[in-house]
Design a protein around this motif. Structure first.
Motif, PDB file in Angstrom:
ATOM      1  N   PRO A   1     -13.150  21.353  22.470  1.00  0.00           N
ATOM      2  CA  PRO A   1     -12.334  20.346  23.158  1.00  0.00           C
ATOM      3  C   PRO A   1     -13.133  19.594  24.225  1.00  0.00           C
ATOM      4  CG  PRO A   1     -11.786  22.542  23.965  1.00  0.00           C
ATOM      5  CD  PRO A   1     -12.764  22.727  22.844  1.00  0.00           C
ATOM      6  N   ILE A   2     -13.849  18.601  23.748  1.00  0.00           N
ATOM      7  CA  ILE A   2     -14.639  17.769  24.647  1.00  0.00           C
ATOM      8  C   ILE A   2     -14.247  16.328  24.430  1.00  0.00           C
ATOM      9  CG2 ILE A   2     -16.986  17.099  25.280  1.00  0.00           C
ATOM     10  CD1 ILE A   2     -17.930  19.653  23.979  1.00  0.00           C
ATOM     11  N   ARG A   3     -14.124  15.587  25.495  1.00  0.00           N
ATOM     12  CA  ARG A   3     -13.722  14.201  25.384  1.00  0.00           C
ATOM     13  C   ARG A   3     -14.784  13.402  24.638  1.00  0.00           C
ATOM     14  NH1 ARG A   3     -10.506  12.367  29.670  1.00  0.00           N
ATOM     15  NH2 ARG A   3     -10.422  10.528  28.343  1.00  0.00           N
TER      16      ARG A   3
ATOM     17  N   TYR B   1     -16.014  10.486  25.136  1.00  0.00           N
ATOM     18  CA  TYR B   1     -17.045   9.787  25.895  1.00  0.00           C
ATOM     19  C   TYR B   1     -18.164  10.732  26.290  1.00  0.00           C
ATOM     20  CZ  TYR B   1     -14.908  11.714  30.132  1.00  0.00           C
ATOM     21  OH  TYR B   1     -14.409  12.567  31.079  1.00  0.00           O
ATOM     22  N   ARG B   2     -17.860  12.014  26.464  1.00  0.00           N
ATOM     23  CA  ARG B   2     -18.928  12.973  26.763  1.00  0.00           C
ATOM     24  C   ARG B   2     -19.818  13.178  25.570  1.00  0.00           C
ATOM     25  NH1 ARG B   2     -19.232  15.349  31.290  1.00  0.00           N
ATOM     26  NH2 ARG B   2     -17.363  15.285  32.546  1.00  0.00           N
ATOM     27  N   ILE B   3     -19.189  13.341  24.416  1.00  0.00           N
ATOM     28  CA  ILE B   3     -19.967  13.570  23.209  1.00  0.00           C
ATOM     29  C   ILE B   3     -20.879  12.379  22.956  1.00  0.00           C
ATOM     30  CG2 ILE B   3     -19.811  13.838  20.720  1.00  0.00           C
ATOM     31  CD1 ILE B   3     -17.181  15.286  21.164  1.00  0.00           C
TER      32      ILE B   3
ATOM     33  N   ASP C   1      -6.757  13.688  24.231  1.00  0.00           N
ATOM     34  CA  ASP C   1      -8.153  13.640  24.680  1.00  0.00           C
ATOM     35  C   ASP C   1      -9.105  14.121  23.601  1.00  0.00           C
ATOM     36  OD1 ASP C   1      -7.773  14.641  28.202  1.00  0.00           O
ATOM     37  OD2 ASP C   1      -7.307  12.788  27.141  1.00  0.00           O
ATOM     38  N   PHE C   2      -8.606  14.937  22.687  1.00  0.00           N
ATOM     39  CA  PHE C   2      -9.483  15.527  21.674  1.00  0.00           C
ATOM     40  C   PHE C   2      -9.161  14.973  20.301  1.00  0.00           C
ATOM     41  CE2 PHE C   2     -10.513  17.763  25.270  1.00  0.00           C
ATOM     42  CZ  PHE C   2      -9.496  18.586  25.730  1.00  0.00           C
TER      43      PHE C   2
ATOM     44  N   SER D   1     -22.930  16.103  35.070  1.00  0.00           N
ATOM     45  CA  SER D   1     -22.605  16.447  33.691  1.00  0.00           C
ATOM     46  C   SER D   1     -23.145  15.459  32.666  1.00  0.00           C
ATOM     47  CB  SER D   1     -21.099  16.603  33.524  1.00  0.00           C
ATOM     48  OG  SER D   1     -20.438  15.404  33.850  1.00  0.00           O
ATOM     49  N   TYR D   2     -23.822  14.403  33.158  1.00  0.00           N
ATOM     50  CA  TYR D   2     -24.524  13.531  32.216  1.00  0.00           C
ATOM     51  C   TYR D   2     -26.031  13.652  32.369  1.00  0.00           C
ATOM     52  CZ  TYR D   2     -19.944  11.480  31.869  1.00  0.00           C
ATOM     53  OH  TYR D   2     -18.611  11.319  31.695  1.00  0.00           O
TER      54      TYR D   2
ATOM     55  N   PHE E   1     -20.412  22.099  31.141  1.00  0.00           N
ATOM     56  CA  PHE E   1     -20.176  21.468  29.844  1.00  0.00           C
ATOM     57  C   PHE E   1     -21.322  21.799  28.895  1.00  0.00           C
ATOM     58  CE2 PHE E   1     -16.562  18.964  31.005  1.00  0.00           C
ATOM     59  CZ  PHE E   1     -16.710  18.718  32.362  1.00  0.00           C
TER      60      PHE E   1
ATOM     61  N   PRO F   1     -22.699  20.829  21.785  1.00  0.00           N
ATOM     62  CA  PRO F   1     -21.446  21.492  21.441  1.00  0.00           C
ATOM     63  C   PRO F   1     -21.299  21.844  19.972  1.00  0.00           C
ATOM     64  CG  PRO F   1     -21.073  19.183  22.018  1.00  0.00           C
ATOM     65  CD  PRO F   1     -22.496  19.464  22.305  1.00  0.00           C
ATOM     66  N   PHE F   2     -22.049  21.166  19.128  1.00  0.00           N
ATOM     67  CA  PHE F   2     -21.855  21.417  17.704  1.00  0.00           C
ATOM     68  C   PHE F   2     -22.971  22.234  17.085  1.00  0.00           C
ATOM     69  CE2 PHE F   2     -18.266  18.932  17.981  1.00  0.00           C
ATOM     70  CZ  PHE F   2     -18.546  17.728  18.596  1.00  0.00           C
TER      71      PHE F   2
ATOM     72  N   PHE G   1     -17.811  26.285  29.327  1.00  0.00           N
ATOM     73  CA  PHE G   1     -18.113  26.331  27.902  1.00  0.00           C
ATOM     74  C   PHE G   1     -19.285  27.268  27.692  1.00  0.00           C
ATOM     75  CE2 PHE G   1     -15.788  22.913  25.699  1.00  0.00           C
ATOM     76  CZ  PHE G   1     -15.269  22.215  26.767  1.00  0.00           C
TER      77      PHE G   1
ATOM     78  N   CYS H   1     -13.894  28.053  27.289  1.00  0.00           N
ATOM     79  CA  CYS H   1     -14.009  27.657  25.897  1.00  0.00           C
ATOM     80  C   CYS H   1     -15.241  28.301  25.297  1.00  0.00           C
ATOM     81  CB  CYS H   1     -14.095  26.142  25.757  1.00  0.00           C
ATOM     82  SG  CYS H   1     -14.284  25.665  24.033  1.00  0.00           S
TER      83      CYS H   1
ATOM     84  N   ARG I   1      -2.597  24.807  19.238  1.00  0.00           N
ATOM     85  CA  ARG I   1      -3.093  24.284  17.968  1.00  0.00           C
ATOM     86  C   ARG I   1      -3.608  25.418  17.119  1.00  0.00           C
ATOM     87  NH1 ARG I   1      -8.689  21.257  17.852  1.00  0.00           N
ATOM     88  NH2 ARG I   1      -8.344  21.877  15.698  1.00  0.00           N
TER      89      ARG I   1
END
Lengths: 318, 584
Positions: free
Chosen positions: A144-146, A148-150, B80-81, B296-297, B345, B349-350, B379, B404, B488
């Motif tokens: 669950p990441i927005r 825009y972050r991805i 959001d997701f 976070s960026y 974060f 993530p993948f 995360f 998460c 979910r």
């Protein structure tokens, strides 16, 4: 009570059909009373009170239901998502494909689906981007990441991919590296006017509901076209098997070969509408603003028709 | 009783009420007696509508005729997701249109997850002469043309905040629509915009607004322009940089460092896209006074991150990528004793395999070292029951805990057990827990713990968890303060919902997707409880075209006094008394 997986995919007896209205109503009234009193919770689920809406009974779950309305596979069908090769797939399979479907398509019911697993396509380096984008979980909205972050992460990955001998996340950043990153990102920053290159809108002629597709989940036109075909042409579900070659039934349009009723087009940075597939994938990514599945009859004058090329086949990545 | 209530003149009561700001308190006041209700409604200036469909604009306007500040929220959180399809709803235009005539003195509009069009923005710009604050959080549907209208017309604008909205970015020219006579800007957040704004227009704007305290730039602002901007606004309290990357050049570095040093009030930093370690020392002089840092960026690695956070002894909030690793979090625990909120974060993530050495240990360290830590979003790729229990014991003051684990249904990686006991420890020790998101392999037992202990819990997010309806029943029957529940991919069906139907009216909303709730149950709920909107989302076509026992794709239930809505797209159906007639 059976575990979660036990509720699903067990071919059961016929659905008992809808109960009569009266009995349904009376069951609800009983429920309301029970809810008001303190309700003992036992290890075995006793909530039932015979509440069977349309069939099935406590403990057996909804097994009988599945055969009738078609089976929508979701991530919960699969005990483990780890290292299961994605064989991207379709929903609306009937209950032949039940829990033995260890070949994983984690197709979330909402329909937006990521493409197949990463394969090195057409010169795209598999290291950084595919590592970033593709993994075991092909489920929508997970993790669950927005968006825009991805997209922000991917834009940075694209920048660093230009360095051959530096993998993404490498600790050593020299002056050269920062220069390359800077240049790479300048391209991205200006080429990416929406600030989130990944998700672009897709509309199809005649369909009021637009969708969004994550372009960064794809490394080639084929996977993008597949995803879009599944998104928009699901009304004629193909009889396909899980895994293996993806079948294209005669009903499914093939958006890239120019032979079907629809063509895939995109609007570029300058506002022009172009046929998808003419330019190299990377160039496409940097100029696409949104997509449109256009009727072939309206697509005249968009530029040279996409020629059939070798290697452009709808085939499953190995 | 009547005597007592009317013994104070209205003006006195109104004056007393004017010191009461909190909605809950205001609501309590309004229920004391009829005359207090009347007085209160005329002097309520601020309203918050947590679900824009729970009430209608005319109803709000009828009750509260003198409102100055409105806050509305639209789509469910899972939008959001990407779980809510386009066109679902959340349109703000009807609200703006109604308020344009009813509230000519409206000053503030704050929106979250709503669809805002250029027409709506233009109407705002035209209708409210004293308009001051526009916050669009995670909104969409508008372009920079709408922003131009706001810039050109809102003479008294103080705050324009577009955080995380999706803007159709036609050009950066809109910023130049602020007239030269406009000087009242206090807060500007354009970090979500992609295109370049004119840098000279930006510098002039910043230079002529002496009250500017918050400036969040977008990625397109290059690093070498930052010093100029900062020099024009040394009073800044909150800054979001643009791209924090450039060739290392001594003169660029020194002017940047000088500019930062000149900003003595700077307490919050963000931005840092593509951050290059060589330029980080430019902010070292102000690190000791920073209270909020959003990295976070920033794809900088743990060595540089550790060096940076170790200097931020006043830090209260840190958002960072998992590049910080356990080692950086240990430094955080050692140096940042005032830390209240931590968000970590994932950088990849993948990816299947971990790319960084960030484990449960990092979070444990911070929970040990930071006594004020109460809000966590983390995360990671592995977790144990022991770690969770340790965190719980260390931090009984935890109020928001969101974990998460990247892999759904991941067990305790050492014992291979479900994480039921770990989360059980969290809810047992953290008695003030308001928000919880769980992860990993979870059975019905964790829900039993939650139902038994999480008495202050207001929002719960659940994914890939539970075994049966008993799980959902525990939550619905046990969590007295539950307001928002989102689920979910869990095997929850009809029974728990129907047994606890009355509970749903005490909550703001319930979301369930990829679960096992049947169409028949949805109809039943909709028919039996009139003040709930039971909305079924199904892109396969009308639910009536399938058997009643067939599960729906997505279900969104919310309480409302406005009845069913009529702006739904084709894939959303409301279950109510008429649904039996309307659905073929």
């Amino acid at each position: 009570m059976e575990g979660g997986l036990g509720l699903l995919g067990v071919s059961g007896g016929g659905c008992s059909g809808a109960s009569t209205n009266e009995s349904t109503v009376s069951k609800v009234e009983v429920v309301v009373d029970a809810e008001a009193s303190s309700y003992p919770i036992e290890a075995e689920l006793e909530l039932g009170l015979g509440l069977s809406i349309g069939g099935g009974s406590v403990g057996k779950g909804k097994s009988s239901v599945w055969g009738e309305c078609g089976r929508i596979l979701t991530a919960k069908d699969f005990p483990s998502l780890v290292s299961q090769p994605h064989r991207g797939h379709n929903n609306n399979n009937n209950n032949n494909n039940n829990s033995n479907a260890t070949a994983s398509a984690c197709v979330a019911v909402s329909g937006t689906k990521r493409a197949a697993e990463p394969v090195s396509h057409e010169g795209e380096s598999p290291t950084s981007i595919s590592k970033l984008l593709c993994g075991s979980s092909q489920v929508v909205g997970w993790p669950p990441i927005r968006a825009y972050r991805i997209n922000s992460l991917v834009n940075q990955a694209k920048a660093s991919r230009s360095e051959e001998d530096k993998s993404f996340g490498e600790k050593d950043k020299s002056n050269d590296a920062s220069k390359k990153i800077c240049n790479g990102n300048k391209t991205n920053a200006t080429g990416n006017e929406k600030g989130h290159l990944g998700f672009v809108k897709v509309n199809m002629d005649g369909v009021p509901i637009g969708r969004k597709v994550d372009l960064n989940a794809h490394t080639s036109y084929e996977t993008l076209a597949q995803t879009l075909e599944e998104m928009f042409f699901r009304s004629t579900p193909p009889v396909s098997s899980m895994g293996g070659e993806k079948q294209q039934s005669a009903n499914l349009s093939n958006l890239l070969d120019g032979l079907s009723e629809f063509v895939l087009t995109y609007e570029d940075k300058e506002g022009d509408w172009m046929l998808v597939g003419d330019v190299p994938w990377g160039m496409f990514l940097s100029s696409v603003k949104r997509l449109r599945i256009m009727r072939t009859s309206e697509a005249n004058g968009l530029g040279p028709r996409f020629q059939d090329r070798n290697g452009i086949q709808i085939s499953k990545p190995v | 009783m009547l005597r007592m209530a009317s013994s104070f003149p209205e003006e006195v009561l109104e004056h007393v009420f004017s010191f009461i700001y909190d909605d809950k308190d205001r609501n309590a006041i309004s229920m004391v007696c009829k005359s207090w209700y009347e007085i209160e409604r005329w002097c309520r200036r601020r309203i918050f509508v947590g679900n824009c469909y729970a009430v209608s604009p005319p109803m709000v306007i009828r009750r509260f005729p003198e409102v100055r500040s409105v806050e509305l929220k639209g789509k469910p959180h899972f939008a959001d997701f990407n779980l809510v399809p386009e066109g679902w709803g959340g349109y703000v235009y009807p609200w703006i249109a109604a308020m344009a005539t009813a509230y000519p003195w409206l000053e503030e509009i704050r929106l979250k997850r709503m669809v805002v069009t250029d027409e709506a923005l233009e109407l705002i710009a035209k209708s409210f002469k004293n308009f001051k604050v526009l916050v669009l959080s995670s909104c969409e549907g508008f372009s920079t043309d709408g922003l131009a209208a706001i810039a050109a017309n809102c003479r008294n604008l103080k705050e324009l905040d577009l955080r995380e909205s999706e803007v159709d970015d036609l050009s950066g020219h809109w910023l130049s629509h602020f007239p030269d006579s406009y000087t009242s800007l206090v807060s500007l957040n354009i970090s979500c915009l992609g295109s370049e704004v004119s840098f000279s227009a930006l510098e002039r704007l910043v230079g002529r607004c002496p009250n500017l305290r918050t400036l969040r730039l977008n990625r397109a602002v290059p690093l070498d322009r930052l010093a100029n901007i900062l020099c024009r606004a040394p009073q800044l309290v909150e800054l979001g940089t643009g791209t924090y990357s450039a060739e290392l050049q001594p003169d660029v570095f020194s002017s940047l460092a000088g500019a930062f040093s000149g900003c003595k009030e700077l307490r919050s930093l963000s931005g840092f896209w593509d951050a290059v370690p060589g330029y980080l020392p430019a902010i070292y002089p102000i690190c000791p006074s920073l209270t909020s840092l959003n990295l976070s960026y920033a794809t900088i690695q743990s060595t540089d991150l550790t060096k940076l956070v170790s200097q931020c002894q006043s830090l209260q909030r840190l958002w960072v990528l998992d590049y910080i690793e356990d080692i950086g979090l240990e430094a955080l625990a050692a140096f940042c004793k005032d830390l209240r909120e931590l968000r970590v974060f994932p950088s990849e993530p993948f990816a299947q395999e971990p790319n960084v050495s960030l484990t449960e240990q990092g979070l444990v360290s911070v929970s040990e070292g930071c006594p004020k830590l109460h809000s966590v979003l983390y995360f990671c790729r592995q977790m144990t029951n022991d770690a969770l229990a340790t965190i719980a014991r260390n931090r009984p003051n935890m109020t928001r805990f969101r974990l998460c684990i990247i892999e759904p249904r991941a067990p305790d990686y050492i014992t291979l057990q479900p994480l039921d006991d770990g989360f059980g420890a969290i809810v047992e020790h953290c008695k003030d827990l308001q928000r919880l998101s769980m992860a990993g392999l979870l059975t019905d037992r964790v829900f039993e713990h939650i139902g038994n202990h999480a008495k202050k819990l207001e929002m719960l997010s659940v994914a890939f968890a539970g075994d049966s309806d008993l799980g959902l029943h525990h939550v619905l029957s046990g969590c007295e303060n539950l307001r928002k529940l989102e689920i979910r991919d869990c095997p929850f069906g009809d029974k728990a919902l129907l047994v606890n139907a009355a509970k749903l009216e005490t909550m703001r909303s319930l979301w369930m997707s990829s679960c096992s709730v049947s169409f028949g149950a949805c109809k039943l709920l909709g028919q039996k409880i009139p003040r709930l909107n039971v909305e079924v989302m199904d892109e396969r076509g009308p639910p009536g075209s399938r058997p009643e026992s067939c599960p729906v794709e997505k279900l969104y239930i919310y309480r409302t006094v406005a009845g069913p809505r009529f702006d739904m797209p084709g894939f959303v159906w409301t279950m109510d008394e008429d649904s039996a007639l309307r659905l073929s």
